[in-house]
Design an enzyme around this catalytic site. Sequence first.
Site, PDB file in Angstrom:
ATOM      1  N   HIS A  38      47.742  39.472  25.705  1.00 27.02           N
ATOM      2  CA  HIS A  38      47.567  38.141  25.125  1.00 27.02           C
ATOM      3  C   HIS A  38      48.743  37.227  25.487  1.00 27.02           C
ATOM      4  O   HIS A  38      49.155  36.376  24.713  1.00 27.02           O
ATOM      5  CB  HIS A  38      47.357  38.219  23.605  1.00 27.02           C
ATOM      6  CG  HIS A  38      46.010  38.787  23.257  1.00 27.02           C
ATOM      7  ND1 HIS A  38      44.860  38.039  23.262  1.00 27.02           N
ATOM      8  CD2 HIS A  38      45.626  40.053  22.954  1.00 27.02           C
ATOM      9  CE1 HIS A  38      43.823  38.812  22.944  1.00 27.02           C
ATOM     10  NE2 HIS A  38      44.262  40.048  22.762  1.00 27.02           N
ATOM     11  N   SER A 130      37.448  45.379  31.774  1.00 24.85           N
ATOM     12  CA  SER A 130      37.130  44.255  32.657  1.00 24.85           C
ATOM     13  C   SER A 130      35.961  44.520  33.594  1.00 24.85           C
ATOM     14  O   SER A 130      36.042  44.228  34.792  1.00 24.85           O
ATOM     15  CB  SER A 130      38.354  43.818  33.463  1.00 24.85           C
ATOM     16  OG  SER A 130      39.288  43.274  32.599  1.00 24.85           O
ATOM     17  N   ASP A 176      42.582  39.441  34.323  1.00 28.03           N
ATOM     18  CA  ASP A 176      41.570  40.403  34.757  1.00 28.03           C
ATOM     19  C   ASP A 176      41.071  40.116  36.177  1.00 28.03           C
ATOM     20  O   ASP A 176      40.959  41.021  37.012  1.00 28.03           O
ATOM     21  CB  ASP A 176      40.383  40.393  33.781  1.00 28.03           C
ATOM     22  CG  ASP A 176      40.821  40.612  32.344  1.00 28.03           C
ATOM     23  OD1 ASP A 176      41.973  41.033  32.133  1.00 28.03           O
ATOM     24  OD2 ASP A 176      40.007  40.353  31.435  1.00 28.03           O
ATOM     25  N   TYR A 226      38.996  35.715  19.886  1.00 30.67           N
ATOM     26  CA  TYR A 226      39.807  35.396  21.073  1.00 30.67           C
ATOM     27  C   TYR A 226      40.129  33.899  21.147  1.00 30.67           C
ATOM     28  O   TYR A 226      41.309  33.524  21.230  1.00 30.67           O
ATOM     29  CB  TYR A 226      39.093  35.896  22.330  1.00 30.67           C
ATOM     30  CG  TYR A 226      39.923  35.836  23.579  1.00 30.67           C
ATOM     31  CD1 TYR A 226      40.698  36.918  23.977  1.00 30.67           C
ATOM     32  CD2 TYR A 226      39.954  34.695  24.381  1.00 30.67           C
ATOM     33  CE1 TYR A 226      41.470  36.866  25.131  1.00 30.67           C
ATOM     34  CE2 TYR A 226      40.711  34.628  25.528  1.00 30.67           C
ATOM     35  CZ  TYR A 226      41.466  35.721  25.908  1.00 30.67           C
ATOM     36  OH  TYR A 226      42.229  35.667  27.045  1.00 30.67           O
TER      37      TYR A 226
HETATM   38  C1  GLA Z   1      41.032  39.728  27.868  1.00 27.18           C
HETATM   39  C2  GLA Z   1      41.129  38.454  28.714  1.00 27.18           C
HETATM   40  C3  GLA Z   1      42.467  38.404  29.459  1.00 27.18           C
HETATM   41  C4  GLA Z   1      43.645  38.643  28.522  1.00 27.18           C
HETATM   42  C5  GLA Z   1      43.400  39.876  27.654  1.00 27.18           C
HETATM   43  C6  GLA Z   1      44.468  40.063  26.615  1.00 27.18           C
HETATM   44  O1  GLA Z   1      40.962  40.844  28.691  1.00 27.18           O
HETATM   45  O2  GLA Z   1      40.077  38.400  29.643  1.00 27.18           O
HETATM   46  O3  GLA Z   1      42.589  37.165  30.139  1.00 27.18           O
HETATM   47  O4  GLA Z   1      43.892  37.506  27.748  1.00 27.18           O
HETATM   48  O5  GLA Z   1      42.150  39.821  26.991  1.00 27.18           O
HETATM   49  O6  GLA Z   1      45.681  40.344  27.199  1.00 27.18           O
END
Ligand code: GLA
Length: 389
Positions: A38, A130, A176, A226
């Site tokens: 984050h 991801s 990601d 989020y």
């Molecule tokens: C998800 C989002 C990323 C990042 C993470 C937390 O995976 O896609 O961009 O913010 O959460 O680190």
Amino acid sequence: MPLSHLSLQTAADFKKAFGRDPRWIAAAPGRINIIGEHTDYNDGFVFPMAIERYTVIAASPNGTDKINLRSSAGDGASTIDLAQPLKPGAKGYWANYPMGVIAGFVACGLKPVGFDAVLNSIVPLGGGLSSSASLEVATATLLEAVTGKKLDPVEKALLCQKAEHDYAGMPCGIMDQFISALGKESHILLLDCRTRKFDLVPMSDPTVAVLITNTNVKHELTGSEYPTRRKQCEAAAKALGVASLRDATPEQLEKHKSQMDEVVYRRARHVIGEIERTPHAAEGIRAGNWPTVGQLMYASHYSLKDDYEVSCPELDAVVEIAQNIGMKGGVIGCRMTGGGFGGCTVALVKTDKVDSVMKTIEAEYSKRTGIKPTMFVSRPGQGATLLQG
Ligand code: GLA
């Protein structure tokens, strides 16, 4: 399954579906993040690693204005008509990801010809590894081949991030898509999300393994939580008078504590601390200073749990079990990885202890939660590749 097998399998699936061989085959990996959670949307540092779990797409031109996508995951087929304006489908629709990437290429003046495609993924879906970024980046890699125009890899990651924002409605940071596009075998990638400059840190010590544990839970908070976290970070930056939390120090935060909501304060405390921890952990890995790396990973987890509040009892259970096993039992460090509210933990484990660590985590986690975890070891995988064409 090694990438070469998945590629052959996808080519065979393509032939079965469309009666001819594919002309192009593209692949892109999922990821874990060693530390730096984050922080990407706060202009901070992240330290992700591509995993040996890929999305593969096999495709061939079909002489029409249409793109026919088939997914082997059983969620059916989707046709995109390039003669019509592109727009996202219903929320949660899997084809939104490739569609968003196709729209991105079209917006850059790179309209592809019509093609048929089959996609296969061994990135666990919805596991916080991801899978969506790997699908986006695999699609972009395929489209580079279809249009004959190779994008700058950072631009490619940004195009895929935009697809996720506009077509999947997820206001994610850049981590990601960046690692899926730019990951390198045997390396972890330290990325400065502000400048988008990165350093590849070698991770080839054979005595240390990366163990991923999927809690096999996904709490449905992710969707709303989020964007809320992003807003809280912006509120904190505003209260501190800085452009982003990257520019704030712990001292500054303490000084302005009374000027912000208590929750916003704790969110900022996580982010500022995590941005500081991340390059230290990268240095620790470079130097083989495993105790330091382990401590930073636990500190990251507890900060995400208590201050950022994105963990959950199942993730905490795995981390606690790993911490109890400790260095003597072969665990260097462990933490939740990715957005949170379920999904996976990442642990660094002494290679000769991997089997016993896996057995203990599996038994203890099942006993505590009644859920069977899924576990695997991965070396740092290769970022997006065109395998054929
Ligand atoms: C998800 C989002 C990323 C990042 C993470 C937390 O995976 O896609 O961009 O913010 O959460 O680190």
